[in-house]
Enzyme design. Structure first.
Site, PDB file in Angstrom:
ATOM      1  N   GLY A 103       0.855  -1.177   0.000  1.00  0.00           N
ATOM      2  CA  GLY A 103       0.000   0.000   0.000  1.00  0.00           C
ATOM      3  C   GLY A 103       0.885   1.219   0.000  1.00  0.00           C
ATOM      4  O   GLY A 103       2.031   1.139   0.452  1.00  0.00           O
ATOM      5  N   ASN A 104       0.375   2.336  -0.494  1.00  0.00           N
ATOM      6  CA  ASN A 104       1.238   3.506  -0.599  1.00  0.00           C
ATOM      7  C   ASN A 104       0.449   4.799  -0.618  1.00  0.00           C
ATOM      8  O   ASN A 104      -0.713   4.845  -1.016  1.00  0.00           O
ATOM      9  CB  ASN A 104       2.137   3.404  -1.851  1.00  0.00           C
ATOM     10  CG  ASN A 104       1.406   2.797  -3.032  1.00  0.00           C
ATOM     11  OD1 ASN A 104       0.561   3.448  -3.639  1.00  0.00           O
ATOM     12  ND2 ASN A 104       1.703   1.537  -3.345  1.00  0.00           N
TER      13      ASN A 104
ATOM     14  N   SER B  69       9.566   1.597  -3.374  1.00  0.00           N
ATOM     15  CA  SER B  69       9.042   0.251  -3.645  1.00  0.00           C
ATOM     16  C   SER B  69       9.643  -0.790  -2.697  1.00  0.00           C
ATOM     17  O   SER B  69      10.848  -0.784  -2.431  1.00  0.00           O
ATOM     18  CB  SER B  69       9.389  -0.131  -5.083  1.00  0.00           C
ATOM     19  OG  SER B  69       8.904  -1.412  -5.386  1.00  0.00           O
ATOM     20  N   GLY B  70       8.795  -1.678  -2.185  1.00  0.00           N
ATOM     21  CA  GLY B  70       9.275  -2.856  -1.466  1.00  0.00           C
ATOM     22  C   GLY B  70       9.962  -2.580  -0.135  1.00  0.00           C
ATOM     23  O   GLY B  70      10.639  -3.454   0.409  1.00  0.00           O
TER      24      GLY B  70
ATOM     25  N   SER C 291       7.544   3.469  -5.739  1.00  0.00           N
ATOM     26  CA  SER C 291       6.492   2.446  -5.662  1.00  0.00           C
ATOM     27  C   SER C 291       6.125   1.926  -7.041  1.00  0.00           C
ATOM     28  O   SER C 291       6.064   2.692  -8.014  1.00  0.00           O
ATOM     29  CB  SER C 291       5.255   3.061  -5.013  1.00  0.00           C
ATOM     30  OG  SER C 291       4.129   2.249  -5.216  1.00  0.00           O
ATOM     31  N   SER C 292       5.825   0.629  -7.119  1.00  0.00           N
ATOM     32  CA  SER C 292       5.423   0.052  -8.408  1.00  0.00           C
ATOM     33  C   SER C 292       4.085   0.614  -8.877  1.00  0.00           C
ATOM     34  O   SER C 292       3.706   0.417 -10.027  1.00  0.00           O
ATOM     35  CB  SER C 292       5.355  -1.472  -8.299  1.00  0.00           C
ATOM     36  OG  SER C 292       4.441  -1.833  -7.291  1.00  0.00           O
ATOM     37  N   ASP C 293       3.377   1.317  -8.000  1.00  0.00           N
ATOM     38  CA  ASP C 293       2.115   1.946  -8.376  1.00  0.00           C
ATOM     39  C   ASP C 293       2.286   3.405  -8.793  1.00  0.00           C
ATOM     40  O   ASP C 293       1.288   4.131  -8.950  1.00  0.00           O
ATOM     41  CB  ASP C 293       1.128   1.855  -7.202  1.00  0.00           C
ATOM     42  CG  ASP C 293       0.821   0.416  -6.839  1.00  0.00           C
ATOM     43  OD1 ASP C 293       0.356  -0.321  -7.727  1.00  0.00           O
ATOM     44  OD2 ASP C 293       1.066   0.013  -5.694  1.00  0.00           O
TER      45      ASP C 293
ATOM     46  N   HIS D 281      -3.228   4.157  -2.182  1.00  0.00           N
ATOM     47  CA  HIS D 281      -3.593   2.848  -2.713  1.00  0.00           C
ATOM     48  C   HIS D 281      -3.443   1.794  -1.624  1.00  0.00           C
ATOM     49  O   HIS D 281      -2.423   1.751  -0.943  1.00  0.00           O
ATOM     50  CB  HIS D 281      -2.686   2.486  -3.896  1.00  0.00           C
ATOM     51  CG  HIS D 281      -2.922   1.095  -4.405  1.00  0.00           C
ATOM     52  ND1 HIS D 281      -4.179   0.623  -4.711  1.00  0.00           N
ATOM     53  CD2 HIS D 281      -2.070   0.069  -4.660  1.00  0.00           C
ATOM     54  CE1 HIS D 281      -4.085  -0.630  -5.136  1.00  0.00           C
ATOM     55  NE2 HIS D 281      -2.827  -0.990  -5.107  1.00  0.00           N
TER      56      HIS D 281
ATOM     57  N   HIS E  11      -4.833  -2.531  -0.514  1.00  0.00           N
ATOM     58  CA  HIS E  11      -5.581  -3.764  -0.779  1.00  0.00           C
ATOM     59  C   HIS E  11      -6.403  -4.109   0.455  1.00  0.00           C
ATOM     60  O   HIS E  11      -6.509  -5.284   0.830  1.00  0.00           O
ATOM     61  CB  HIS E  11      -4.628  -4.916  -1.094  1.00  0.00           C
ATOM     62  CG  HIS E  11      -3.778  -4.720  -2.305  1.00  0.00           C
ATOM     63  ND1 HIS E  11      -2.616  -5.415  -2.530  1.00  0.00           N
ATOM     64  CD2 HIS E  11      -3.929  -3.900  -3.378  1.00  0.00           C
ATOM     65  CE1 HIS E  11      -2.074  -5.032  -3.684  1.00  0.00           C
ATOM     66  NE2 HIS E  11      -2.849  -4.110  -4.208  1.00  0.00           N
TER      67      HIS E  11
ATOM     68  N   ASP F 208     -22.245  11.002   4.123  1.00  0.00           N
ATOM     69  CA  ASP F 208     -21.387  12.132   4.485  1.00  0.00           C
ATOM     70  C   ASP F 208     -20.105  12.153   3.642  1.00  0.00           C
ATOM     71  O   ASP F 208     -19.769  13.179   3.038  1.00  0.00           O
ATOM     72  CB  ASP F 208     -20.952  12.027   5.958  1.00  0.00           C
ATOM     73  CG  ASP F 208     -22.061  12.279   6.956  1.00  0.00           C
ATOM     74  OD1 ASP F 208     -23.120  12.804   6.582  1.00  0.00           O
ATOM     75  OD2 ASP F 208     -21.852  11.933   8.140  1.00  0.00           O
TER      76      ASP F 208
ATOM     77  N   HIS G  20      -8.662  -5.920  -7.680  1.00  0.00           N
ATOM     78  CA  HIS G  20      -7.397  -5.325  -7.295  1.00  0.00           C
ATOM     79  C   HIS G  20      -7.452  -4.730  -5.889  1.00  0.00           C
ATOM     80  O   HIS G  20      -6.965  -5.335  -4.933  1.00  0.00           O
ATOM     81  CB  HIS G  20      -7.000  -4.300  -8.361  1.00  0.00           C
ATOM     82  CG  HIS G  20      -5.671  -3.645  -8.124  1.00  0.00           C
ATOM     83  ND1 HIS G  20      -5.104  -2.770  -9.006  1.00  0.00           N
ATOM     84  CD2 HIS G  20      -4.808  -3.718  -7.080  1.00  0.00           C
ATOM     85  CE1 HIS G  20      -3.934  -2.361  -8.526  1.00  0.00           C
ATOM     86  NE2 HIS G  20      -3.746  -2.920  -7.367  1.00  0.00           N
TER      87      HIS G  20
ATOM     88  N   TYR H 266     -18.959  20.280   8.582  1.00  0.00           N
ATOM     89  CA  TYR H 266     -18.245  19.470   9.562  1.00  0.00           C
ATOM     90  C   TYR H 266     -16.812  19.947   9.814  1.00  0.00           C
ATOM     91  O   TYR H 266     -16.172  20.502   8.945  1.00  0.00           O
ATOM     92  CB  TYR H 266     -18.208  18.019   9.070  1.00  0.00           C
ATOM     93  CG  TYR H 266     -17.561  17.071  10.038  1.00  0.00           C
ATOM     94  CD1 TYR H 266     -18.194  16.712  11.227  1.00  0.00           C
ATOM     95  CD2 TYR H 266     -16.325  16.545   9.751  1.00  0.00           C
ATOM     96  CE1 TYR H 266     -17.598  15.824  12.101  1.00  0.00           C
ATOM     97  CE2 TYR H 266     -15.725  15.643  10.625  1.00  0.00           C
ATOM     98  CZ  TYR H 266     -16.369  15.301  11.797  1.00  0.00           C
ATOM     99  OH  TYR H 266     -15.769  14.425  12.663  1.00  0.00           O
TER     100      TYR H 266
END
Lengths: 220, 220, 220, 220
Positions: free
Chosen positions: C28-29, C45-46, C74-76, C95, C97, C120, C160, C214
């Protein structure tokens, strides 16, 4: 103060109930029988786990009467006391309302033995005990009637929760932890189909081996 | 600064919402009524639980007007204020979107009393309150209409979440914790079949005993 | 070193992904767009979350090319870069999962708006984006095509996981946290029946109020 | 003392099993093969994760015989040893009873590849190995027969739990963590319907890319 070492052990073991998410607020308790066999140390009633200390633990006799302590003993003391009176080989008792085990208990359904870890620890299914009201010996009688002569060190008391026993307070805590662990895994398995059965002869082999071979040969 | 002790208590109790996973980000709040009855201390709006301090808590009157504080009060302040105005015996209010309780609320389905712990704490089912929009007194009215004369200290507001009450802020937090605990256990039980009912007479006995016997006789 | 403050913010926000159990291992990133708009800071990455520091963050341009940093981005990164290129109002991208959101994504099913908290934050359902392979702009195109003109700051990319956006990195993290929270609650609600719908007009009222009233009027 | 660095690594990696909730009490273990290939370091039997130290780790040869250590080796040592004997490319082995993976194992059902993260890490489904009793080489044979020539670094041993392998102890731990993560997500997806399949050609592309492009080009 009596029994300083056992007070320390019982106090500290409550942290395992918290660590494994077996308890909410003050709803679970551990006790340990003292050397000599006529007394046990148990959690005080309504005190939060953060505030437990060896000094705040209370000492009761096997009729559940307070012998030493600044607090009232756990409201489940009568069930612990009855178990110690009736099962001289038991030196530790634990009670929780852990989620998955209590869910099986709410349906009055024993947990089937479909995991090798369950064969190891429980030797078969985890049984259900009767519905019983607090306030007398009914819960204790239900625990003892269900577990006497049974391989399982844990019983699912109907609509209530788990009581587990052991030859030490630590062994009873281990049984409570493993009971919730297998209750959850078997529940999850059942959500998407039927788990495969393990043949009874294999359950017997696993149970026999685990009780006699596993670990470092010292008390757990 | 007014009410330093209550600010400290209310600030600290928010950590229990985090500990029991009842809240995500800033979506839950605790309040406590001040001695004298005309003011209450509540969480500031949109401030993370890590950053809460006694000083950042805000003080409101029973109409929900800010009396003291550097921040805007919680966006749920009107519901807290209405509850204090209408229920003089209430000294603490908690609001969460805890997962399992909110899931029952999303279906508009009360949680049936199939656990002895639920009979103890809630005296029966946990009821559902009406769908209500934020921005006026509709939520407060729904809370008060549902809980007035009801044994349960918690209400599942439809499609929304939980409001719980107590004679102290700590008691209201306990009710929020136990509400999620039983919401989860009964949900899990129902996933694989029907829980066994507890006879009403036994629910009544358990509730009566728990309200009058449990704990150390001091405020929880 | 460029952008020390944004490196610090982006590094620290990864701890929120861990705290809310949105990520396992390194999957995640978080990224944040730099003032000026032409660069962004992103996770290397990693690298494990424990080892992240402001110094280990990397800086990329809007084509995803590494501009500064000792690690590969990051690979994303391509998906983040495409989003920043296409949506100038976006200053943060996240991002994950996370379990429940990814489960909806695996079925290709949007999350229906049956909770006021969802009205909301998301203003309606959380939509599904297309199945897309990593290695080009397909994921970025899917994110942008789904979220452009949509109220929801989060998209469930089919088979994904989640991408969320915001006007700051922190706002995108909040959207990722709330996405998993409502994904879980609506999942749990659906397990035992159908949640009650919220009328569209009420969803609109809740969304409008939350976006405009809010919080403390400062960036979240 | 032999192998101080590997003892330190293997000891420390057990903390990841705890962090990701893959183990209860003492029911999971990590091992790492020593440089030279003829020895491996493994957890001692029945020792709690809190008490593990580099010094308490034990060293065994590839027949599972204790070579160095003050404790008995893990009761799963034979399965680790058989795997190292049979698969020279394997330098790390992990065993857990993690909840969701063990639930698939209890049904004897492989986990279908419906997540891109699963295509990345496992290259397809996570397979089921045979039911096998502890006490000989049956478990080891089942692991090796299932994983030899298979893309997946993890196997669900029927009615038992997970064994994972890697070219380092850390890689095997990562596989165990990701196995439980995808086991849970696919389980949750399946609870409310059928996940969408990913075409085999896309699984192949994702697997190929991830094995060759991801990360920092250093051992994970």
């Amino acid at each position: 103060m009596m029994l300083p070492e056992l007070r320390e052990t019982v106090s500290r073991l409550h942290a395992e109930l918290v660590r494994y998410n077996l308890v909410a607020w003050t709803a679970g308790n551990v006790s340990g029988r003292a050397p000599g066999g006529e007394l046990f140390v148990i959690k005080p009633s309504g005190v939060s786990y953060d505030e437990l200390t060896p000094e705040s633990m209370v000492v009761c006799d096997l009729d559940g009467n307070l012998v030493e302590g600044d607090y009232a003993p756990s409201s489940d003391t009568a069930a612990h006391a009855y178990t110690y009176r009736s099962m001289p080989e038991v030196n530790g008792v634990v009670h929780t309302h852990s989620t998955y085990a209590s869910a099986w208990a709410a349906r009055g359904e024993p947990i089937p033995c479909v995991l090798t870890a369950m064969a190891d620890e429980f030797g078969g299914e985890i049984p259900v005990g009767p519905f019983a009201l607090i306030g007398g010996d009914d819960i204790g009688k239900g625990i003892v009637a269900t577990l006497s002569g049974h391989r399982s060190p844990a019983v699912l008391m109907q609509n209530h929760g788990v009581f587990s026993i052991g030859d030490s307070a630590k062994a009873a805590v281990k049984a409570a932890v493993m009971c919730e662990d297998v209750a959850r895994t078997v529940h999850v398995a059942r959500q998407l189909g039927e788990p495969l059965p393990i043949p009874q002869a294999d359950i017997d082999r696993l149970y026999d081996r685990y009780q006699n071979v596993y670990g470092q040969r010292s008390p757990l």
